[in-house]
Structure formats: C-alpha cells, structure tokens
Design an enzyme around this catalytic site. Sequence first.
Site, short mmCIF file in Angstrom:
data_model
loop_
_atom_site.label_atom_id
_atom_site.label_comp_id
_atom_site.label_asym_id
_atom_site.label_seq_id
_atom_site.Cartn_x
_atom_site.Cartn_y
_atom_site.Cartn_z
N ARG A 226 0.86 -1.18 0.00
CA ARG A 226 0.00 0.00 0.00
C ARG A 226 0.90 1.23 0.00
O ARG A 226 1.89 1.28 0.73
CB ARG A 226 -0.91 0.03 1.24
CG ARG A 226 -2.05 -0.98 1.22
CD ARG A 226 -3.11 -0.66 0.15
NE ARG A 226 -4.22 -1.61 0.16
CZ ARG A 226 -4.29 -2.71 -0.58
NH1 ARG A 226 -3.30 -3.02 -1.42
NH2 ARG A 226 -5.36 -3.50 -0.52
N HIS A 274 -1.11 -0.79 -9.84
CA HIS A 274 -1.71 -1.62 -8.79
C HIS A 274 -2.28 -2.94 -9.33
O HIS A 274 -3.50 -3.17 -9.33
CB HIS A 274 -2.81 -0.84 -8.04
CG HIS A 274 -3.15 -1.48 -6.72
ND1 HIS A 274 -3.57 -0.77 -5.62
CD2 HIS A 274 -3.12 -2.78 -6.32
CE1 HIS A 274 -3.79 -1.59 -4.60
NE2 HIS A 274 -3.52 -2.83 -5.02
P1 NDP Z 1 -0.75 -10.75 5.58
O1 NDP Z 1 -1.76 -10.07 6.42
O2 NDP Z 1 -0.88 -12.20 5.31
O3 NDP Z 1 0.71 -10.53 6.22
C1 NDP Z 1 1.14 -9.30 6.70
C2 NDP Z 1 2.59 -9.42 7.16
O4 NDP Z 1 3.01 -8.14 7.65
C3 NDP Z 1 2.75 -10.42 8.32
O5 NDP Z 1 3.97 -11.08 8.21
C4 NDP Z 1 2.75 -9.50 9.54
O6 NDP Z 1 3.47 -10.00 10.64
C5 NDP Z 1 3.46 -8.29 8.99
N1 NDP Z 1 3.12 -7.10 9.77
C6 NDP Z 1 1.92 -6.50 9.90
N2 NDP Z 1 2.00 -5.45 10.73
C7 NDP Z 1 3.28 -5.39 11.15
C8 NDP Z 1 4.01 -4.53 12.00
N3 NDP Z 1 3.42 -3.52 12.62
N4 NDP Z 1 5.31 -4.77 12.19
C9 NDP Z 1 5.91 -5.82 11.60
N5 NDP Z 1 5.30 -6.66 10.75
C10 NDP Z 1 4.00 -6.45 10.54
O7 NDP Z 1 -0.67 -9.93 4.22
P2 NDP Z 1 -0.30 -10.46 2.75
O8 NDP Z 1 1.05 -11.02 2.76
O9 NDP Z 1 -1.39 -11.31 2.22
O10 NDP Z 1 -0.36 -9.09 1.92
C11 NDP Z 1 0.39 -7.96 2.28
C12 NDP Z 1 -0.26 -6.73 1.69
O11 NDP Z 1 -0.09 -6.71 0.29
C13 NDP Z 1 -1.78 -6.66 1.87
O12 NDP Z 1 -2.12 -6.17 3.14
C14 NDP Z 1 -2.18 -5.70 0.78
O13 NDP Z 1 -2.20 -4.38 1.28
C15 NDP Z 1 -1.07 -5.84 -0.26
N6 NDP Z 1 -1.54 -6.39 -1.52
C16 NDP Z 1 -1.21 -5.72 -2.66
C17 NDP Z 1 -1.61 -6.20 -3.88
C18 NDP Z 1 -1.20 -5.52 -5.13
O14 NDP Z 1 -1.69 -5.89 -6.20
N7 NDP Z 1 -0.30 -4.57 -5.09
C19 NDP Z 1 -2.42 -7.42 -3.98
C20 NDP Z 1 -2.68 -8.07 -2.74
C21 NDP Z 1 -2.26 -7.55 -1.56
P3 NDP Z 1 2.96 -11.34 11.41
O15 NDP Z 1 3.16 -12.45 10.42
O16 NDP Z 1 3.86 -11.46 12.57
O17 NDP Z 1 1.52 -11.11 11.75
#
Ligand code: NDP
Length: 311
Positions: A226, A274
């Site tokens: 994002r 995107h």
């Molecule tokens: P997930 O929710 O599965 O994973 C998020 C990861 O970020 C986890 O490892 C989590 O840690 C980590 N995280 C979240 N908050 C924090 C923090 N404050 N500090 C450290 N680590 C943090 O998300 P996805 O992997 O499925 O997707 C990631 C993002 O990609 C989505 O939220 C979306 O915004 C974006 N996206 C973009 C697309 C595009 O076309 N550009 C398409 C699809 C998604 P933990 O594992 O410990 O919880």
Amino acid sequence: MSKDALIFYSEFDDPAAWKKTLTAELPDLDFHTDPGAVDPAAVHYALAWKPPKGFFARFPNLKLVTNLGAGVDSLVGRDDLPDVPISRLSDTGMVSLMSSYVLFSVIRYARDIYIFERAQRRGEWKYVHPRALSDIKVGVLGLGELGAPAAQALARTGFDVRGWSRSLKDIPGVRCSNGMEALDAFLRSTEILVILLPLTPETRGLIDARRLSLLPEGAKLINASRGAVVDESALIAALQTGHIAEATLDVFTVEPLPKGHVFWGMENVLITPHLASITVPEAAAREVAESIRRVRSGLAPLHQVDPRRGY
Ligand code: NDP
C-alpha cells in the site's frame, strides 16, 4: 423465499464469474448481487469490495464478511463493520502473481536490466559486470501470505534474503527478524527493499525519511503493498538525491496516480498500476466456499482477519 444467501458487492469484480464459480462449489448457496431482491434475514454471508457505508446494516443475520481482496485496510477501518468473523482472499493464484512481480522487480535491479533499458534508448552498448546473486542483499518487509512465499522465491533464486515481520518466522533460506527493535538493523543490511506490509495504524508512514536514510546509499525500493506505508515525500527526496537509486511502485497514496505527479517524470521510478497480484475467481472461489462451509459448521473461516490488529 431465499434460504442460505450470500450478497456480493464490487464495482471491480465480475459478479457473473463469482456466481458461476461459487455456486459450482456450493450448489445450495443463494447468490445475490441486488440487496433489494433478497430477503435481508436470509443473507448470512457478504462477499464484498469497498461496499457503500451502511451496506452491512441491512443484513441482521450476517455470519461472515469476506473481503474481496487480500488488503483489508479499507474494510477494517470502517465504523459500520458488523461483529462477525471477517476473512480475506488468499489463494495460490494470488501468491504466484505476487511472487512473480517481486522476482521480476528484484531481478530487474540485480541483473542491471534498468541500466540496459536506458542504454538502449541512447543506442549505447553498455557492459556492466554482473554481480553474484548470493552477494545481493534483499530484504522483505512483511512475511504474510504473500510476503513469505515471495521471500522464499527470492531465496530459491539465489539472493541473500532477510525478512521482517511482527512475530518471528522460520522460512527456509530467509534470515528472519521481527519487531520494531530489529527494523533499523534490517534496513541497514538491505540493498533491495521489498515492501509487503499491510496498511495499518502501525505501518502507515513506517518507511519515513529516517528509515529510508538507514538503507545503504544507492539502495532500491519495491512497494507492492500500500502506498501509504511509505512517506512518499521522503521517498521522492531520497530518489532525487540518489540515496535511493531506484524504485518500483505498484501502489500509491492516491490511486490512480494523479496526472502530473512528480513520480511520472522520474526516470529512476518504474510505475505499475496496482496489479502486482489480483484475484481470479476460479482460483479463489474454492477458498471462499471452504470458509462458508466452515462457518456453517460453527468453525472459524480461512484467512481470518483481526480487525483490531488491522490485518
Ligand atoms: P498478511 O496479512 O498475510 O501478512 C502481513 C505481514 O506483515 C505479516 O507477516 C505481519 O506479521 C506483517 N506485519 C503486519 N504489521 C506489522 C508490524 N506492525 N510490524 C511488523 N510486521 C508487521 O498480508 P499479505 O502477505 O497477504 O499481503 C500484504 C499486503 O499486500 C496486503 O495487506 C495488501 O495491502 C497488499 N496487496 C497488494 C496487492 C497488489 O496488487 N499490489 C495485492 C494483494 C495484496 P505477522 O506475520 O507477525 O503477523
């Protein structure tokens, strides 16, 4: 009279394709796109992307809201969210699209392709001696459903990969760290930064001027999550001084990226609109159907989101 009904809402996704694939999985599911054409009391499931405010309020018996995408920032920030399990999409199709985007973007830098693109435009034969991939330090921020497989794909390709998340992960070939206290060291040791963090109150603006300055001089940045996770003004300044040499940006604070935005004119920025990963109903419907089956049996859905955590 409708029985076990699902209401679908999206201005982007094809309802006919979703109806076909979802009812193939669940023939008894009553699939609706028109809230006026269904008994509101029969609607137990919502499959929606950015529905209008108040959308959920008319369905008193909702048991599951499924976000029609992976990023839930636009859903969990709402003040009209019903108190029912929230799930998000995730499927092998989305994972391989994101991993391929990340691999492409990292390899374009690691193999100096961006230099050759520009040299070709000048009609110049420009030899750059390739570096061994194992010498190139790639850091992946966010090791979730998309981030972890992307980090693993990079490791399998031969890069020196590190990953950072909230809780500590164990991913073959990836040096993992976690928590804010580990972030500065992670950034100092990352030449190519890949951002796959969800947008939450904690991650908004996380990659600010100070943290960008921790990356080594000439680092590259790839943001496929994002736009607002990065302070865009700070990134522009860092790209102008060359501290950040290059960026590949799929996401922006304002989308579509406005005409005349400074990013459009920057030769060291590759812009994609995107689409790093998208949902294909054929692949995702199986997961959505499984979540509905689980909720029917009193279990939690797949890919459940914690609205308080924000992802
Ligand atoms: P997930 O929710 O599965 O994973 C998020 C990861 O970020 C986890 O490892 C989590 O840690 C980590 N995280 C979240 N908050 C924090 C923090 N404050 N500090 C450290 N680590 C943090 O998300 P996805 O992997 O499925 O997707 C990631 C993002 O990609 C989505 O939220 C979306 O915004 C974006 N996206 C973009 C697309 C595009 O076309 N550009 C398409 C699809 C998604 P933990 O594992 O410990 O919880």
